[in-house]
Design an enzyme around this catalytic site. Structure first.
Site, PDB file in Angstrom:
ATOM      1  N   SER A 385     -61.025  -4.341   8.398  1.00  0.00           N
ATOM      2  CA  SER A 385     -61.908  -5.362   8.951  1.00  0.00           C
ATOM      3  C   SER A 385     -63.304  -5.250   8.356  1.00  0.00           C
ATOM      4  O   SER A 385     -63.791  -4.158   8.073  1.00  0.00           O
ATOM      5  CB  SER A 385     -61.990  -5.214  10.482  1.00  0.00           C
ATOM      6  OG  SER A 385     -62.970  -6.076  11.023  1.00  0.00           O
ATOM      7  N   ASP A 386     -63.932  -6.403   8.160  1.00  0.00           N
ATOM      8  CA  ASP A 386     -65.355  -6.432   7.832  1.00  0.00           C
ATOM      9  C   ASP A 386     -66.140  -6.158   9.112  1.00  0.00           C
ATOM     10  O   ASP A 386     -65.570  -6.208  10.210  1.00  0.00           O
ATOM     11  CB  ASP A 386     -65.717  -7.804   7.259  1.00  0.00           C
ATOM     12  CG  ASP A 386     -67.161  -7.875   6.800  1.00  0.00           C
ATOM     13  OD1 ASP A 386     -67.723  -6.819   6.465  1.00  0.00           O
ATOM     14  OD2 ASP A 386     -67.719  -8.979   6.794  1.00  0.00           O
ATOM     15  N   LYS A 387     -67.426  -5.859   8.985  1.00  0.00           N
ATOM     16  CA  LYS A 387     -68.226  -5.603  10.182  1.00  0.00           C
ATOM     17  C   LYS A 387     -69.036  -6.828  10.581  1.00  0.00           C
ATOM     18  O   LYS A 387     -68.828  -7.396  11.647  1.00  0.00           O
ATOM     19  CB  LYS A 387     -69.169  -4.417   9.955  1.00  0.00           C
ATOM     20  CG  LYS A 387     -69.968  -4.046  11.209  1.00  0.00           C
ATOM     21  CD  LYS A 387     -70.940  -2.923  10.953  1.00  0.00           C
ATOM     22  CE  LYS A 387     -72.110  -3.374  10.117  1.00  0.00           C
ATOM     23  NZ  LYS A 387     -73.181  -2.358  10.010  1.00  0.00           N
ATOM     24  N   THR A 388     -69.930  -7.274   9.694  1.00  0.00           N
ATOM     25  CA  THR A 388     -70.864  -8.335  10.044  1.00  0.00           C
ATOM     26  C   THR A 388     -70.141  -9.654  10.271  1.00  0.00           C
ATOM     27  O   THR A 388     -69.443 -10.157   9.386  1.00  0.00           O
ATOM     28  CB  THR A 388     -71.918  -8.506   8.935  1.00  0.00           C
ATOM     29  OG1 THR A 388     -72.536  -7.243   8.686  1.00  0.00           O
ATOM     30  CG2 THR A 388     -72.974  -9.513   9.343  1.00  0.00           C
ATOM     31  N   LEU A 691     -64.675  -1.974   6.705  1.00  0.00           N
ATOM     32  CA  LEU A 691     -65.283  -2.029   5.378  1.00  0.00           C
ATOM     33  C   LEU A 691     -66.586  -2.795   5.490  1.00  0.00           C
ATOM     34  O   LEU A 691     -66.612  -3.909   5.998  1.00  0.00           O
ATOM     35  CB  LEU A 691     -64.347  -2.747   4.392  1.00  0.00           C
ATOM     36  CG  LEU A 691     -62.913  -2.229   4.348  1.00  0.00           C
ATOM     37  CD1 LEU A 691     -62.083  -3.083   3.388  1.00  0.00           C
ATOM     38  CD2 LEU A 691     -62.887  -0.778   3.919  1.00  0.00           C
TER      39      LEU A 691
END
Length: 693
Positions: A385-388, A691
């Protein structure tokens, strides 16, 4: 630009564009057509070893000399399996056809005979001038000509392209803004666009526009490109000319063709079928060899064998092989394949009807795009998963700042002992002092938890710093350093102020950018107007105007943004903000900078607290050196090929000998339910990897 590597587009002149035979804007993402459905679907079905096996069995069973059984008993189950599988494939592809039809029939407005008239996306052609209104998607790749903003700016959301929900700024070139001041004047624009050939580079575009054939060409780049699939935000309308359509649009050139997908279970079944087939073949060969050996030894001399059955021993062995192949075909049950196909269709139905997977705020149920991979959902081991914007809400809050080796900010960010020592006892004692009045009386909607009392008191008192700042350095007092730091936040950005419902709000390419500008506003450095290359900032009730001479935008490769400004006193300064690894490596070694080590410690501490950090720096420029550099920068900005790299190379020579002002810490809060979701995934045996940049 090389004519062989470019295309020429005549704006709003279909007859001149006709010889180029540009493709239509009709798109198709489905796998099948009415003609290709049966052959292509059958070809896909026979990629399954089991289907090929049952076909071979049906053929053998129809040969009377091998099998006494009717071929009906083998062909009917095979047709049932193929029929169910093809029906499921057809149903999945019908959904794609339905989505394609909806997209191709979307309405937009195209300029015809001086007026904008409604048309469908599929009828758009290269060279057409379109008007796109707020919240609408762009039907093709457009070059921006004009917007509702008098300065020619607009904002787009590219979530459908790259998943990024932060708004991205786009702007017209000055020449088209001055010509097209309203949609009614769009017909006055007659020109020629030369641009690169279609490609899949979403973030690169090079071209030129001339107002007449053979006239002066003005450069175009990514800032003027509006991509198909992106949406217009915070702008009432834009006018653009179509440059890429249909399959040549960057969105479609990045889209992979729909392909056959097989699940782990399907691959396992294929391997098992091959294993059983190998065992069955070995048994059949053994029985055929025994039969041939028997016939070779005893022949047909036994009284109960008819003389009409006399055949050569080798041929007898072949018949026996295929005979036993049919007798043993139940080793691979066809009912297994039928069951798998039926279960997949039913599973897809239940997934779409599951109320626990329905998201009420957006009225969005779960959608099974393909039922081929249903069973994969229960076999997921890793989730990336991306964060932002994915785990976080993109709601930024300015929490802390490190200026001149001193931390200011929110008390909720507990300071380490080393950070407390850096502040000093004198500063802690000033906490109760009266803060300065904020220049921006009208507070924004952005969360504000920054404790500003100490910072504003330091800014007002103009006292000399004992530990953090040396008299021999560029700034001798903490007040000067704070002033320069807040000035950098107020002018080093691409944010645009707009009035909404009688209230000034900021619109920017990222929420981080907006949050930093709003932080300067809350602390008395109120950016409230941008007119062409002039930025108006109200500092403690006094308006200050800065002239923006050059802007070098942030990019993932540069990891920094810089602006060159002329201050009200005539001095030239370069303000730069970016990642700590980039800024710290560009600091001047000729100027005493006693705060670098303390700032590094603060950055490490902010990062451990989960904050998003940036370094802020400044460089004082000499007029003569700047003029020489400015000519190089202009040449790089007008380059018709490899423009981005040339601009970066030119900027590199100026972004040197920086003085570190400080750093910022911004918090991006998690979305509701994220911790509970990650915990539930962990309990299900799924490893979650985040990530982030």
């Amino acid at each position: 630009m090389d004519p062989q590597a470019s295309r020429t587009i005549y704006v709003n002149d279909p007859e001149k564009n006709l010889p180029s035979r540009f493709p239509t804007n009709f798109v198709r993402t489905s796998k099948y057509t009415i003609v290709s459905y049966i052959p292509k679907s059958l070809l896909i079905q026979f990629r399954r070893v089991a289907n090929f096996y049952f076909l071979a069995t049906a053929i053998l069973q129809s040969i009377e000399i091998i099998s006494p059984l009717s071929p009906f008993s083998a062909i009917t189950p095979l047709c049932l399996v193929l029929g169910i599988s093809m029906l499921r494939e057809g149903l999945d592809d019908w959904k794609r056809h339905k989505a394609d039809k909806e997209a191709n029939n979307e309405a937009t407005k195209v300029l015809v005979n001086g007026a904008f008239v409604a048309t469908t996306w599929a009828d758009i052609k290269v060279g057409d001038i379109l008007q796109v209104d707020s919240s609408e998607m762009f039907p093709a790749d457009l070059v921006l000509l004009a917007t509702s903003d008098p300065l020619g700016g607009c904002y787009i959301e590219t979530a459908n392209l790259d998943g990024e929900r932060a708004l991205k700024p786009r702007g017209c070139i000055k020449q088209t803004v001055e010509l097209i001041t309203s949609p009614e004047k769009a017909d006055e624009f007659k020109g020629v666009i030369r641009c690169e050939q279609p490609n899949n580079r979403l973030y690169q575009f090079e071209g030129t526009v001339a107002f007449e054939t053979g006239g002066v060409e003005f450069p175009l780049d990514t800032r003027q490109l509006l991509l198909r699939g992106a949406s217009l935000r915070n702008t009432h309308w834009v006018i653009g000319v179509v440059v890429f359509t249909g399959a040549e649009s960057k969105l479609m050139m990045n889209a992979n063709a729909a392909r056959f997908k097989s699940s782990n279970i399907e691959r396992t079944v294929n391997n098992l079928v091959l294993t059983i087939l190998a065992m069955q073949t070995a048994l059949c060969l053994f029985f055929a060899a025994c039969s041939g050996l028997w016939t070779g030894i005893y022949g047909y001399d036994l009284p109960y064998l008819s003389a009409s059955l006399h055949t050569p021993a080798a041929f007898e062995g072949v018949l026996i092989y295929f005979g036993y192949f049919l007798l043993l075909n139940t080793m691979i049950p066809i009912s297994l394949i039928v069951s798998l196909e039926i279960v997949k269709v039913i599973q897809a139905f239940f997934i779409e009807m599951d109320l626990e997977m329905y998201y009420e705020p957006l009225d969005a149920p779960a959608r099974a795009v393909s039922s081929n991979l249903n069973e994969e959902l229960g076999q997921i081991k890793y989730l990336f998963s991306d964060k932002t914007g994915t785990l976080t809400s993109n709601t930024m809050e300015f929490k802390v700042a490190s200026i001149g080796g001193v931390i200011y900010g929110d008390d909720s960010v507990t300071l380490s002992a080393k950070a407390l020592d850096a502040i000093g006892e004198d500063d802690l004692a000033e906490e109760d002092e009266e803060p300065l009045l904020d220049a921006a009386k009208d507070k924004s909607d952005i969360p504000w938890g920054f404790k500003e009392d100490i910072l504003l008191a330091d800014l007002a008192q103009s006292k000399q710093v004992d530990k953090s700042i040396s008299v021999s350095s560029m700034y001798s007092t903490r007040s000067e350093l704070i002033y320069e730091f807040l000035t950098a936040l107020a002018i080093c950005h691409d944010v645009v102020p707009e009035m909404e419902k009688g209230k000034l709000v900021y619109q920017g390419s990222s929420p981080d950018e907006v949050t930093l500008v709003d932080a300067a506003r809350q602390l008395g450095f109120f950016f409230h107007k941008r007119v062409h290359n002039l930025i108006h900032v109200t500092v403690q009730g006094r308006e200050v105007v800065y002239e923006i001479l050059n802007v070098v935008e942030f990019s993932s490769s540069r990891k920094r943004m810089s602006v060159v400004v002329r201050c009200p006193d005539g001095k030239l300064k370069l303000f730069c903000k970016g990642a700590d690894s980039i800024i710290l490596s560009r600091l001047s070694k000729d100027i005493k900078q006693p705060n670098v080590e303390a700032t590094k410690e603060h950055l490490l501490y902010f990062s451990k607290q989960g904050l998003r950090t940036l370094c802020i720096a400044v460089a004082h420029l000499e007029e003569e050196k700047y003029q020489v550099w400015n000519e190089q920068f202009k040449l790089a900005s007008l380059a018709l090929s490899d423009r981005e790299n040339k601009i970066s190379e030119a900027a590199e020579s100026m972004e040197r000998n920086l003085y570190l002002l400080g750093s910022t810490g911004v918090e991006d809060k998690l979305q509701d339910g994220v911790p509970e979701c990650i915990e539930a995934l962990s309990q299900g045996g799924i490893n979650v990897w985040m990530l982030t940049g």
